[in-house]
Design a protein around this motif. Structure first.
Motif, mmCIF file in Angstrom:
data_model
loop_
_atom_site.group_PDB
_atom_site.id
_atom_site.type_symbol
_atom_site.label_atom_id
_atom_site.label_comp_id
_atom_site.label_asym_id
_atom_site.label_seq_id
_atom_site.Cartn_x
_atom_site.Cartn_y
_atom_site.Cartn_z
ATOM 1 N N ILE A 72 53.803 27.033 24.388
ATOM 2 C CA ILE A 72 52.555 27.124 23.615
ATOM 3 C C ILE A 72 51.912 28.459 23.949
ATOM 4 C CG2 ILE A 72 50.241 26.167 23.295
ATOM 5 C CD1 ILE A 72 51.408 23.420 23.778
ATOM 6 N N VAL A 73 51.719 29.309 22.941
ATOM 7 C CA VAL A 73 51.193 30.653 23.176
ATOM 8 C C VAL A 73 49.767 30.818 22.672
ATOM 9 C CG1 VAL A 73 53.448 31.761 23.277
ATOM 10 C CG2 VAL A 73 52.309 31.460 21.050
ATOM 11 N N ALA A 74 49.248 29.834 21.948
ATOM 12 C CA ALA A 74 47.850 29.864 21.523
ATOM 13 C C ALA A 74 47.392 28.427 21.311
ATOM 14 C CB ALA A 74 47.662 30.682 20.245
ATOM 15 N N LEU A 75 46.172 28.160 21.779
ATOM 16 C CA LEU A 75 45.613 26.811 21.679
ATOM 17 C C LEU A 75 44.113 26.937 21.490
ATOM 18 C CD1 LEU A 75 45.711 23.725 21.959
ATOM 19 C CD2 LEU A 75 45.744 24.016 24.438
ATOM 20 N N VAL A 93 50.002 15.390 13.994
ATOM 21 C CA VAL A 93 50.463 16.781 14.041
ATOM 22 C C VAL A 93 50.943 17.175 12.650
ATOM 23 C CG1 VAL A 93 52.043 18.415 15.132
ATOM 24 C CG2 VAL A 93 51.165 16.464 16.448
ATOM 25 N N VAL A 94 50.306 18.195 12.084
ATOM 26 C CA VAL A 94 50.639 18.659 10.732
ATOM 27 C C VAL A 94 51.106 20.105 10.807
ATOM 28 C CG1 VAL A 94 49.799 19.022 8.389
ATOM 29 C CG2 VAL A 94 48.886 17.127 9.759
ATOM 30 N N ALA A 103 55.776 32.575 14.710
ATOM 31 C CA ALA A 103 55.492 31.483 15.637
ATOM 32 C C ALA A 103 55.251 30.228 14.817
ATOM 33 C CB ALA A 103 54.278 31.804 16.515
ATOM 34 N N LEU A 104 55.589 29.089 15.378
ATOM 35 C CA LEU A 104 55.352 27.803 14.718
ATOM 36 C C LEU A 104 53.896 27.406 14.918
ATOM 37 C CD1 LEU A 104 58.589 26.576 16.246
ATOM 38 C CD2 LEU A 104 58.179 26.106 13.831
ATOM 39 N N THR A 105 53.227 27.055 13.840
ATOM 40 C CA THR A 105 51.803 26.725 13.906
ATOM 41 C C THR A 105 51.594 25.279 13.461
ATOM 42 O OG1 THR A 105 51.212 29.020 13.422
ATOM 43 C CG2 THR A 105 49.500 27.368 13.104
ATOM 44 N N PHE A 106 50.702 24.588 14.196
ATOM 45 C CA PHE A 106 50.426 23.184 13.905
ATOM 46 C C PHE A 106 48.924 22.929 13.961
ATOM 47 C CE2 PHE A 106 54.485 23.526 16.074
ATOM 48 C CZ PHE A 106 55.341 22.922 15.162
ATOM 49 N N ARG A 107 48.497 21.997 13.110
ATOM 50 C CA ARG A 107 47.143 21.472 13.152
ATOM 51 C C ARG A 107 47.219 20.086 13.776
ATOM 52 N NH1 ARG A 107 41.859 23.207 13.093
ATOM 53 N NH2 ARG A 107 40.497 21.736 12.025
ATOM 54 N N VAL A 108 46.473 19.879 14.858
ATOM 55 C CA VAL A 108 46.506 18.600 15.566
ATOM 56 C C VAL A 108 45.127 17.959 15.485
ATOM 57 C CG1 VAL A 108 46.946 17.438 17.759
ATOM 58 C CG2 VAL A 108 48.272 19.479 17.141
ATOM 59 N N THR A 109 45.107 16.675 15.153
ATOM 60 C CA THR A 109 43.866 15.898 15.088
ATOM 61 C C THR A 109 44.020 14.670 15.975
ATOM 62 O OG1 THR A 109 43.471 16.620 12.807
ATOM 63 C CG2 THR A 109 42.225 14.712 13.589
ATOM 64 N N ALA A 124 42.486 20.772 16.528
ATOM 65 C CA ALA A 124 43.058 21.903 17.260
ATOM 66 C C ALA A 124 44.087 22.619 16.409
ATOM 67 C CB ALA A 124 43.704 21.426 18.558
ATOM 68 N N THR A 125 44.257 23.902 16.717
ATOM 69 C CA THR A 125 45.339 24.701 16.158
ATOM 70 C C THR A 125 46.213 25.160 17.315
ATOM 71 O OG1 THR A 125 43.961 25.464 14.320
ATOM 72 C CG2 THR A 125 45.936 26.742 14.819
ATOM 73 N N VAL A 126 47.518 24.977 17.168
ATOM 74 C CA VAL A 126 48.468 25.287 18.231
ATOM 75 C C VAL A 126 49.552 26.203 17.676
ATOM 76 C CG1 VAL A 126 50.049 24.329 19.951
ATOM 77 C CG2 VAL A 126 48.052 22.988 19.217
#
Length: 326
Positions: A72-75, A93-94, A103-109, A124-126
């Protein structure tokens, strides 16, 4: 004999939504039964790891079979409702990776049930990079579709950040240079292996632990330590938002300088602080991570409830550096 695993594909990673139920760890309940921001972010990390596993690319397989470390490089997370011990959270996780992203980006709720209603508790954005292993022999072999997200070093492509010059002299001189003209506190720490993963480098959870420690060290240095305000007023720190971005790698047993700087105090209710982490290399400071955190204070009403309170003059003076807070 174990059946061969199917070939890896990014199709599900980039398209499917994962929903999983998670519970915060007992360790994260430090004051009454509330869960601290660090362990809330651990839930976010866990949800992303589950997404990779359900999509056929678990972290273990990525590393053992292909030499790829899931990093994980950004949170960036926002806490809308507090978590409590024994909460049962639903994590969604979307995928949010765009064409051309490296980089793979995800929206987490994260959602919790309160009084019969389902509340959105955290968003969150990861961002995730797949780091090609260079420690053990043998080249990393990413499956074709994963090559786009594979890097040889964390922080590749990160915007350049100006780094302070390293003064001639000892540790105290470096710390003085890092805090000169800033409302800040800094310290040097040698990176220990429990903060690292994939054999050599500091991981995101390690930076979260550093951010938590930075807050603790800062307020203690200003005479308003966590225990001081707990004992005097039953005030506890609360965190509505935090964010961290890795800009370079920090390695096991390197010395890391961490700087915690108060940047803004907003309406006597919250303050924003910046965290910067530096390694000294070839006589220069290299920024390895940067981030920030928003803090407020809450009054403990009883073992179950609290409410936000405005800063008083003592706390304002301490946060702004006008006094020691004593």
């Amino acid at each position: 004999m174990r059946a061969a695993a199917p070939p890896m594909s990014t199709k599900a990673l980039l398209a499917d939504t994962t929903t999983v139920r998670l519970r915060p760890r007992y360790e994260g309940s430090n004051i009454c039964t509330w869960i601290g921001f660090k362990h809330v972010n651990y839930l976010i990390e866990e949800a992303v790891l589950v997404h990779f596993a359900r999509c056929g690319a678990p972290a273990r397989r990525l590393y053992e079979e292909h030499g790829l470390g899931l990093d994980i490089v950004a949170l960036d997370s926002r806490i809308l409702h507090a978590f409590h011990m024994d909460d049962d959270a639903e994590a969604e996780v979307v995928p949010r990776t765009s064409d051309g992203d490296t980089a793979l980006t995800f929206r987490v709720t994260l959602r919790v049930v309160r009084d019969g209603s389902v509340l959105k508790a955290v968003t969150a954005t990861v961002r995730v990079s797949l780091r090609a292993d260079s420690y053990l022999t043998g080249p990393a072999e990413p499956p074709g579709e994963f090559g786009r997200f594979t890097v040889d070093r964390l922080g590749e492509g990160a915007p350049a950040e100006p780094s302070p010059a390293v003064p001639d002299g000892d540790e105290d001189a470096v710390l003085a240079a890092l805090t000169e003209g800033r409302n800040a506190h800094a310290w040097k720490w040698n990176i220990t292996y429990p903060y690292c993963h994939f054999t050599e480098r500091l991981q995101m959870s390690g930076y979260l632990r550093l951010m938590e420690e930075a807050k603790d060290r800062f307020v203690k240095s200003r005479g308003i330590s966590i225990k001081t305000l707990l004992d005097d007023r039953r005030w506890i720190p609360v965190v509505p938002r935090s964010w961290i971005r890795v800009t370079d790698e920090a390695l096991m047993e390197e010395d890391l300088y961490t700087v915690y700087t108060v940047e803004e105090i907003f309406k006597d209710l919250t303050y924003t602080a910046r965290m910067d982490c530096y390694a000294v290399r070839d006589g220069a400071l290299t920024l390895t991570a940067t981030g920030g955190i928003v803090h407020g204070y809450a009054l403990i009403e009883n073992r179950r409830d609290w409410h936000l309170v405005p800063f008083d003059q003592r706390v304002l003076d301490a946060l702004s550096g006008k006094s020691s807070g004593t």
